[in-house]
Design a protein around this motif. Structure first.
Motif, PDB file in Angstrom:
ATOM      1  N   PRO A 259       0.475   7.267  -7.292  1.00  0.00           N
ATOM      2  CA  PRO A 259      -0.862   6.800  -6.898  1.00  0.00           C
ATOM      3  C   PRO A 259      -0.987   6.543  -5.408  1.00  0.00           C
ATOM      4  N   VAL A 260       0.145   6.333  -4.713  1.00  0.00           N
ATOM      5  CA  VAL A 260       0.143   6.075  -3.269  1.00  0.00           C
ATOM      6  C   VAL A 260       1.236   6.936  -2.645  1.00  0.00           C
ATOM      7  N   ALA A 261       0.917   7.608  -1.544  1.00  0.00           N
ATOM      8  CA  ALA A 261       1.922   8.424  -0.861  1.00  0.00           C
ATOM      9  C   ALA A 261       3.082   7.536  -0.407  1.00  0.00           C
ATOM     10  N   PRO A 262       4.325   7.917  -0.681  1.00  0.00           N
ATOM     11  CA  PRO A 262       5.465   7.049  -0.376  1.00  0.00           C
ATOM     12  C   PRO A 262       5.829   6.988   1.097  1.00  0.00           C
ATOM     13  N   SER A 263       5.401   7.959   1.886  1.00  0.00           N
ATOM     14  CA  SER A 263       5.679   7.968   3.327  1.00  0.00           C
ATOM     15  C   SER A 263       4.702   8.925   4.009  1.00  0.00           C
ATOM     16  N   PRO A 264       4.558   8.820   5.321  1.00  0.00           N
ATOM     17  CA  PRO A 264       3.518   9.573   6.025  1.00  0.00           C
ATOM     18  C   PRO A 264       3.592  11.083   5.873  1.00  0.00           C
ATOM     19  N   ASN A 265       4.784  11.635   5.663  1.00  0.00           N
ATOM     20  CA  ASN A 265       4.912  13.089   5.571  1.00  0.00           C
ATOM     21  C   ASN A 265       5.159  13.603   4.159  1.00  0.00           C
ATOM     22  N   LEU A 266       4.986  12.749   3.171  1.00  0.00           N
ATOM     23  CA  LEU A 266       4.989  13.191   1.774  1.00  0.00           C
ATOM     24  C   LEU A 266       3.645  12.805   1.167  1.00  0.00           C
ATOM     25  N   GLN A 267       2.643  13.613   1.442  1.00  0.00           N
ATOM     26  CA  GLN A 267       1.274  13.262   1.107  1.00  0.00           C
ATOM     27  C   GLN A 267       0.775  13.872  -0.197  1.00  0.00           C
TER      28      GLN A 267
ATOM     29  N   GLY B 227      -1.850  -2.202  -9.590  1.00  0.00           N
ATOM     30  CA  GLY B 227      -3.158  -1.559  -9.604  1.00  0.00           C
ATOM     31  C   GLY B 227      -3.482  -1.076  -8.207  1.00  0.00           C
ATOM     32  N   LYS B 228      -4.542  -1.650  -7.617  1.00  0.00           N
ATOM     33  CA  LYS B 228      -4.905  -1.294  -6.242  1.00  0.00           C
ATOM     34  C   LYS B 228      -4.654  -2.443  -5.269  1.00  0.00           C
ATOM     35  N   THR B 229      -4.003  -3.502  -5.758  1.00  0.00           N
ATOM     36  CA  THR B 229      -3.756  -4.681  -4.928  1.00  0.00           C
ATOM     37  C   THR B 229      -2.282  -4.770  -4.576  1.00  0.00           C
TER      38      THR B 229
ATOM     39  N   VAL C  59       1.933   5.278 -17.965  1.00  0.00           N
ATOM     40  CA  VAL C  59       3.114   4.588 -17.490  1.00  0.00           C
ATOM     41  C   VAL C  59       2.710   3.273 -16.850  1.00  0.00           C
ATOM     42  N   GLU C  60       3.432   2.222 -17.176  1.00  0.00           N
ATOM     43  CA  GLU C  60       3.191   0.920 -16.573  1.00  0.00           C
ATOM     44  C   GLU C  60       4.390   0.573 -15.699  1.00  0.00           C
ATOM     45  N   VAL C  61       4.150   0.401 -14.400  1.00  0.00           N
ATOM     46  CA  VAL C  61       5.246   0.132 -13.481  1.00  0.00           C
ATOM     47  C   VAL C  61       5.719  -1.307 -13.623  1.00  0.00           C
ATOM     48  N   GLY C  62       6.939  -1.564 -13.153  1.00  0.00           N
ATOM     49  CA  GLY C  62       7.508  -2.895 -13.276  1.00  0.00           C
ATOM     50  C   GLY C  62       6.657  -3.972 -12.640  1.00  0.00           C
ATOM     51  N   ALA C  63       6.101  -3.697 -11.461  1.00  0.00           N
ATOM     52  CA  ALA C  63       5.288  -4.689 -10.750  1.00  0.00           C
ATOM     53  C   ALA C  63       4.086  -5.134 -11.563  1.00  0.00           C
ATOM     54  N   SER C  64       3.550  -4.224 -12.380  1.00  0.00           N
ATOM     55  CA  SER C  64       2.360  -4.548 -13.171  1.00  0.00           C
ATOM     56  C   SER C  64       2.677  -5.393 -14.405  1.00  0.00           C
ATOM     57  N   ARG C  65       3.929  -5.469 -14.771  1.00  0.00           N
ATOM     58  CA  ARG C  65       4.311  -6.219 -15.971  1.00  0.00           C
ATOM     59  C   ARG C  65       4.589  -7.679 -15.599  1.00  0.00           C
TER      60      ARG C  65
ATOM     61  N   LEU D 106       1.383  -6.035  -3.978  1.00  0.00           N
ATOM     62  CA  LEU D 106       2.185  -7.008  -4.724  1.00  0.00           C
ATOM     63  C   LEU D 106       2.197  -8.370  -4.047  1.00  0.00           C
ATOM     64  N   VAL D 107       2.283  -8.399  -2.725  1.00  0.00           N
ATOM     65  CA  VAL D 107       2.306  -9.669  -1.994  1.00  0.00           C
ATOM     66  C   VAL D 107       1.027 -10.458  -2.249  1.00  0.00           C
ATOM     67  N   ASP D 108      -0.114  -9.785  -2.140  1.00  0.00           N
ATOM     68  CA  ASP D 108      -1.393 -10.458  -2.379  1.00  0.00           C
ATOM     69  C   ASP D 108      -1.511 -10.921  -3.830  1.00  0.00           C
ATOM     70  N   THR D 109      -1.021 -10.085  -4.752  1.00  0.00           N
ATOM     71  CA  THR D 109      -1.079 -10.435  -6.175  1.00  0.00           C
ATOM     72  C   THR D 109      -0.274 -11.693  -6.464  1.00  0.00           C
ATOM     73  N   LEU D 110       0.955 -11.748  -5.974  1.00  0.00           N
ATOM     74  CA  LEU D 110       1.809 -12.898  -6.270  1.00  0.00           C
ATOM     75  C   LEU D 110       1.311 -14.166  -5.586  1.00  0.00           C
ATOM     76  N   ILE D 111       0.837 -14.044  -4.362  1.00  0.00           N
ATOM     77  CA  ILE D 111       0.303 -15.227  -3.673  1.00  0.00           C
ATOM     78  C   ILE D 111      -0.908 -15.779  -4.420  1.00  0.00           C
ATOM     79  N   SER D 112      -1.746 -14.882  -4.950  1.00  0.00           N
ATOM     80  CA  SER D 112      -2.918 -15.326  -5.705  1.00  0.00           C
ATOM     81  C   SER D 112      -2.535 -16.053  -6.986  1.00  0.00           C
ATOM     82  N   LEU D 113      -1.319 -15.797  -7.474  1.00  0.00           N
ATOM     83  CA  LEU D 113      -0.821 -16.449  -8.686  1.00  0.00           C
ATOM     84  C   LEU D 113      -0.001 -17.691  -8.374  1.00  0.00           C
ATOM     85  N   GLY D 114       0.009 -18.091  -7.109  1.00  0.00           N
ATOM     86  CA  GLY D 114       0.683 -19.324  -6.732  1.00  0.00           C
ATOM     87  C   GLY D 114       2.139 -19.165  -6.354  1.00  0.00           C
ATOM     88  N   VAL D 115       2.602 -17.929  -6.198  1.00  0.00           N
ATOM     89  CA  VAL D 115       3.994 -17.701  -5.802  1.00  0.00           C
ATOM     90  C   VAL D 115       4.086 -17.787  -4.282  1.00  0.00           C
ATOM     91  N   LYS D 116       5.061 -18.526  -3.798  1.00  0.00           N
ATOM     92  CA  LYS D 116       5.249 -18.654  -2.358  1.00  0.00           C
ATOM     93  C   LYS D 116       6.197 -17.560  -1.862  1.00  0.00           C
TER      94      LYS D 116
END
Length: 399
Positions: free
Chosen positions: A240-248, A63-65, A33-39, A67-77
């Motif tokens: 791939p990442v727990a959505p909240s502290p009590n759903l691990q 991936g493991k980065t 599955v490819e999530v929207g953010a990765s496309r 979204l904010v860091d990914t977009l900033i690295s691509l020049g998005v403000k």
């Protein structure tokens, strides 16, 4: 009691041991599955030279980065970040007040969308042209990220700001069940006339909010959904990442639609233990042979119910892996049986219970001694109607 015997057999046989050892990772057959953010190629050009905010948290990753860091690295403000319940990094327990701050890594201001400020104010979104929404939902009505989505869409519609939802899979997206919310039970843990488990991704849900005109004054926002690839509603997706502290764990996520109803009772569901939402018990409960004692756990459960009291009940982790992932329903027999055995029945249901169920009839039928089959039959007409509405907004096949 017959169902408890079945439960004991599942636990004794231990069919879920292998699954129980799997941590959060994506499991799919064939193409992943490819999530929207990765496309990124499908939406990056529409972000150029725009004033943008992101609604996100620790699940907003490419991936493991982040979204904010990914977009900033691509020049998005990125002008601003909005965070829901649990905070931008997902460090806060359910219901904890989230304060506004600054992201230490990027210096981008963070605005909390929890507590009293659930809907962005005109001042908070002034100057924005686009808000990107990227949160991992779990497909349950009282999981409040869809309420945050509602208020984002509403604020944007009222202020001529576009919304882009980067879609993510629903780990409970393979079934639809539970009572449909009634207007007199509406709250932040249930805003729309949908069942407890609604079987839609958050992108599909956004389309339904817009299409059914559920926003204030029936306004509609300029909505874009960046869809998933290689996904159907039958896909069993482990986050791939727990959505909240009590759903691990995935076991907790499968149990959540059923066990969270106990948050409207005096029973503990394991907050303040190492397996939240994988157990149920109470100090005065006579059923079960599993003993646990909830403790304060900073960042996860600062003041858990039944704190420092030994609870008797059931550990349901293996039942979740063996049975719930294959059986497409919410399990209310735990509620029915534990209510029957509870010594102080007048204290069993709290006012919050009706907000979680979305329908006061469920409590009334349990008190009257109705069977699980009778209760389920009462849901069916409205479930059938919801399924017809849902079909209009699906982006992915049912298989």
């Amino acid at each position: 009691m017959k169902r408890w015997i079945i439960l004991f057999l599942f636990l004794w046989l231990g069919f879920g041991n292998l699954i129980g050892q799997i941590s959060y990772q994506q499991i799919t057959l064939g193409n992943p599955v490819e999530v929207g953010a990765s496309r990124i190629d499908s939406y990056i050009t529409s972000l150029k030279d725009k004033h943008i905010a992101i609604v996100g948290n620790q699940t907003s990753v490419v991936g493991k980065t982040h979204l904010v860091d990914t977009l900033i690295s691509l020049g998005v403000k990125i002008d601003k970040l909005f965070c829901p319940e649990h905070g931008f990094r997902g460090e806060a327990e359910a219901g904890a007040e989230i304060s506004s701050s600054v992201d230490k890594k990027t210096g981008v201001p963070i605005v909390s969308l929890y507590g009293e400020n659930k809907k962005p104010t005109c001042e908070q979104i002034e100057g924005l042209e686009l808000i990107i929404f990227d949160l991992q939902d779990v497909g349950v009505r009282f999981y409040t990220y869809i309420s945050t989505l509602h208020y984002i869409m509403e604020a944007c519609a009222e202020n001529n700001i576009s919304v882009m939802v980067l879609d993510r899979p629903n780990p409970n997206g393979f079934f639809i069940d539970g009572p449909v919310l009634k207007p007199d039970c509406k709250s932040f843990v249930g805003m729309h006339p949908v069942p407890i488990a609604y079987g839609m991704t958050i992108g599909e849900y956004a389309r339904m909010i817009n299409g059914e005109k559920w926003l204030n004054n029936e306004v509609q926002c300029n909505l874009t959904v960046v869809s998933l690839a290689n996904y159907t509603h039958e896909t069993r997706y482990v986050l791939p990442v727990a959505p909240s502290p009590n759903l691990q764990t995935i076991q907790a996520i499968y149990l959540y639609p059923s066990l969270c109803l106990f948050e409207g009772t005096p029973f503990s569901v394991g907050r303040g233990t190492d397996k939240p939402f994988e157990m149920v018990g109470h100090p005065e409960n006579p059923l079960g042979d599993y003993l646990f004692t909830p403790k304060a756990m900073p960042g996860k459960s600062d003041n858990p119910i039944c704190q420092n009291k030994e609870c008797r009940g059931f550990l349901l982790s293996d039942f979740s892996s063996d049975f719930l992932k294959k059986n497409n329903s919410i399990h209310i027999f735990w509620l029915i049986d534990l209510y029957k055995q509870f010594p102080n029945k007048e204290l069993f249901f709290t006012p919050f219970f009706d907000k979680l169920t979305g329908d006061k009839l469920l409590k009334e039928m349990i008190i009257e001694g109705k069977s699980e089959e009778e209760i389920r039959e009462s849901w069916q007409p409205e479930l059938d109607s919801f399924k017809k509405v849902r079909l209009k907004y699906l982006l992915y096949p049912e298989n």
